[in-house]
Design an enzyme around this catalytic site. Structure first.
Site, PDB file in Angstrom:
ATOM      1  N   GLY A 219      -4.677   3.673 -10.701  1.00  0.00           N
ATOM      2  CA  GLY A 219      -4.639   2.212 -10.704  1.00  0.00           C
ATOM      3  C   GLY A 219      -5.994   1.669 -10.303  1.00  0.00           C
ATOM      4  O   GLY A 219      -7.000   2.375 -10.386  1.00  0.00           O
TER       5      GLY A 219
ATOM      6  N   ASP B 225       1.064 -10.272  -7.048  1.00  0.00           N
ATOM      7  CA  ASP B 225       0.271  -9.658  -8.122  1.00  0.00           C
ATOM      8  C   ASP B 225       1.222  -9.210  -9.235  1.00  0.00           C
ATOM      9  O   ASP B 225       1.038  -8.169  -9.856  1.00  0.00           O
ATOM     10  CB  ASP B 225      -0.524  -8.476  -7.561  1.00  0.00           C
TER      11      ASP B 225
ATOM     12  N   ASP C  17       3.620  -1.829  -6.790  1.00  0.00           N
ATOM     13  CA  ASP C  17       2.326  -2.329  -6.319  1.00  0.00           C
ATOM     14  C   ASP C  17       2.476  -3.545  -5.394  1.00  0.00           C
ATOM     15  O   ASP C  17       2.043  -4.653  -5.732  1.00  0.00           O
ATOM     16  CB  ASP C  17       1.446  -2.660  -7.537  1.00  0.00           C
TER      17      ASP C  17
HETATM   18  N1  LIG Z   1       6.729   5.148  -8.217  1.00  0.00           N
HETATM   19  C1  LIG Z   1       6.014   5.335  -9.332  1.00  0.00           C
HETATM   20  N2  LIG Z   1       6.483   6.134 -10.318  1.00  0.00           N
HETATM   21  C2  LIG Z   1       5.759   6.346 -11.450  1.00  0.00           C
HETATM   22  N3  LIG Z   1       4.549   5.805 -11.680  1.00  0.00           N
HETATM   23  C3  LIG Z   1       4.021   4.992 -10.736  1.00  0.00           C
HETATM   24  C4  LIG Z   1       4.719   4.709  -9.524  1.00  0.00           C
HETATM   25  N4  LIG Z   1       3.955   3.883  -8.770  1.00  0.00           N
HETATM   26  C5  LIG Z   1       2.832   3.670  -9.475  1.00  0.00           C
HETATM   27  N5  LIG Z   1       2.849   4.320 -10.659  1.00  0.00           N
HETATM   28  C6  LIG Z   1       1.756   4.385 -11.654  1.00  0.00           C
HETATM   29  O1  LIG Z   1       0.515   4.407 -10.947  1.00  0.00           O
HETATM   30  C7  LIG Z   1      -0.301   3.311 -11.319  1.00  0.00           C
HETATM   31  C8  LIG Z   1      -1.000   2.720 -10.106  1.00  0.00           C
HETATM   32  O2  LIG Z   1      -0.033   2.217  -9.201  1.00  0.00           O
HETATM   33  P1  LIG Z   1      -0.158   0.767  -8.573  1.00  0.00           P
HETATM   34  O3  LIG Z   1       0.827   0.726  -7.449  1.00  0.00           O
HETATM   35  O4  LIG Z   1      -0.050  -0.287  -9.610  1.00  0.00           O
HETATM   36  O5  LIG Z   1      -1.629   0.844  -7.950  1.00  0.00           O
HETATM   37  P2  LIG Z   1      -2.916  -0.102  -8.064  1.00  0.00           P
HETATM   38  O6  LIG Z   1      -2.840  -0.945  -6.841  1.00  0.00           O
HETATM   39  O7  LIG Z   1      -4.044   0.849  -8.028  1.00  0.00           O
HETATM   40  O8  LIG Z   1      -2.800  -0.912  -9.321  1.00  0.00           O
HETATM   41  C9  LIG Z   1       0.641   2.316 -11.979  1.00  0.00           C
HETATM   42  O9  LIG Z   1      -0.007   1.565 -12.951  1.00  0.00           O
HETATM   43  C10 LIG Z   1       1.720   3.192 -12.573  1.00  0.00           C
HETATM   44  O10 LIG Z   1       1.326   3.634 -13.861  1.00  0.00           O
HETATM   45 MG   LIG Z   2      -1.171  -1.944 -10.088  1.00  0.00          MG
END
Ligand SMILES: Nc1ncnc2c1ncn2[C@@H]1O[C@H](COP(=O)(O)OP(=O)(O)O)[C@@H](O)[C@H]1O
Ligand SMILES: [Mg+2]
Length: 267
Positions: free
Chosen positions: A47, A183, A200
Site C-alpha cells: 500500500g 480515507d 485501512d
Molecule cells: N486483511 C487483508 N486481507 C487481504 N488483503 C489486504 C488486507 N489488508 C490490506 N490488504 C491489501 O494490502 C494493501 C495495503 O493495505 P492498506 O491497509 O490499504 O494499506 P495502506 O495504508 O498502505 O494503503 C491493500 O490495498 C490491500 O490490497
Molecule cells: Mg490503503
C-alpha cells in the site's frame, strides 16, 4: 539528488533499512511467541505506507500482517539529506520515524477493533506489536481479494447490492462505532466476490473530532461517485448526520441495517 548523497549516505540508508527489517522481524517473532502468528509466508501486497505479508495462524488459517514502514525516511533522504548526512542527527531521526509508525499502527488497530466490535465488515483484528498489525486475511486461498477499484463497477454482478452493503457499513461506522473512516474510497474497500470489506483504518477519527463532518462528507462523496451517485451525496450525508444525533433506541434488523426510530437510512 546527488548533491548531498555520498557513498557514506548510501551505506547509511542500507544500515537504516537493515535496522528496520531486524526490528520488524523481532516484532514478528514476539507475535509468534505469543501465539498470534504461526508461519510467515511472504509479501502479497503493497500500500502507500505498508506492506501486506501473508502468514498463517497456529491452526493453519491464513492471516494478514500489515507491516508499517517508516517510509518518510525516504522523504527525509531527499528533502533533508543534510540532516541524515550529519551524524549528530542520525539516531534521533530513525527512532522518531519508528515511533510515529508505531503510533500509527496502534491507532489503526484501535480503530479496526472498534469498527469490528460495532459490526462493520472489516477484517477481524488479531493483535499488534510495534509496527506489525495482525488481522484476518481476506481472499481466496492465498490470493488477496481485489480492491473495489480494481474490480470496477462493470466487474460487479450486482452493483446495487454492493452499494447497499457499503452504505450499511458506512452508517454502522458512523453511528454504531462512532467513527469516521477518513480515507474511504474504492482503494480501501476489498471485494471478495460476495461482499465489500472496509480496510485501512489508520486515518479514522472519533465522532466529535473537529474534522468529523468534513471527512464524513468526503467519504460519502467518494463512495457514491464510484457507484455513479445512485443517491444524492448531500442527501445521504445529511441523513447520516441526522440519524447520528437522533435520540432513542437504535436497533439492527434481520439484514443488518441500523434502525433509527424504526427506519432504515435509505427508506
Ligand atoms: N486483511 C487483508 N486481507 C487481504 N488483503 C489486504 C488486507 N489488508 C490490506 N490488504 C491489501 O494490502 C494493501 C495495503 O493495505 P492498506 O491497509 O490499504 O494499506 P495502506 O495504508 O498502505 O494503503 C491493500 O490495498 C490491500 O490490497
Ligand atoms: Mg490503503
Amino acid at each position: 539528488m546527488g548533491r548531498f548523497r555520498t557513498e557514506k549516505d548510501h551505506d547509511y540508508f542500507k544500515v537504516v533499512d537493515d535496522a528496520i527489517n531486524a526490528y520488524t522481524w523481532a516484532a514478528v517473532v514476539k507475535l509468534q511467541e505469543r501465539g498470534v502468528v504461526g508461519d510467515v509466508l511472504g509479501p502479497v501486497g503493497q500500500g502507500k505506507e505498508a506492506k501486506l505479508v501473508l502468514a498463517k495462524d497456529r491452526e493453519g488459517r491464513y492471516i494478514a500482517l500489515k507491516i508499517f514502514y517508516p517510509v518518510p525516511v525516504r522523504f527525509v533522504k531527499s528533502r533533508h539529506g543534510y540532516i541524515l548526512g550529519d551524524p549528530r542527527f542520525r539516531g534521533v531521526k530513525i527512532s522518531d520515524q519508528l515511533h510515529l509508525v508505531e503510533l500509527w499502527c496502534r491507532k489503526e488497530f484501535g480503530n479496526l477493533a472498534r469498527a469490528y466490535e460495532a459490526g462493520v465488515r472489516v477484517p477481524r483484528p488479531r493483535g499488534f506489536l510495534r509496527n506489525v498489525l495482525v488481522m484476518d486475511f481476506i481472499g481466496e486461498g492465498n490470493t488477496p481479494a481485489p480492491l473495489l477499484h480494481e474490480v470496477g463497477l462493470e466487474g460487479l454482478d450486482d452493483p446495487e447490492a454492493v452499494f447497499l452493503e457499503v452504505v450499511k457499513n458506512l452508517e454502522k461506522t458512523y453511528i454504531a462505532a462512532g467513527l469516521v473512516h477518513g480515507d474511504l474510497s474504492p482503494f480501501n474497500i476489498l471485494y471478495d466476490g460476495e461482499a465489500p470489506w472496509i480496510i485501512d483504518w489508520g486515518s479514522a477519527v472519533r465522532r466529535g473530532h473537529p474534522r468529523e463532518l468534513e471527512l464524513l462528507r468526503r467519504d460519502v462523496e467518494r463512495v457514491l461517485e464510484f457507484f455513479g451517485n445512485p443517491v444524492d451525496p448531500s442527501h445521504l450525508f445529511k441523513r447520516l448526520v441526522e440519524r447520528g444525533s437522533a435520540k432513542g433506541k437504535i436497533e439492527v434488523d434481520e439484514e443488518g441495517w441500523l434502525l433509527v426510530g424504526g427506519k432504515r437510512i435509505l427508506e
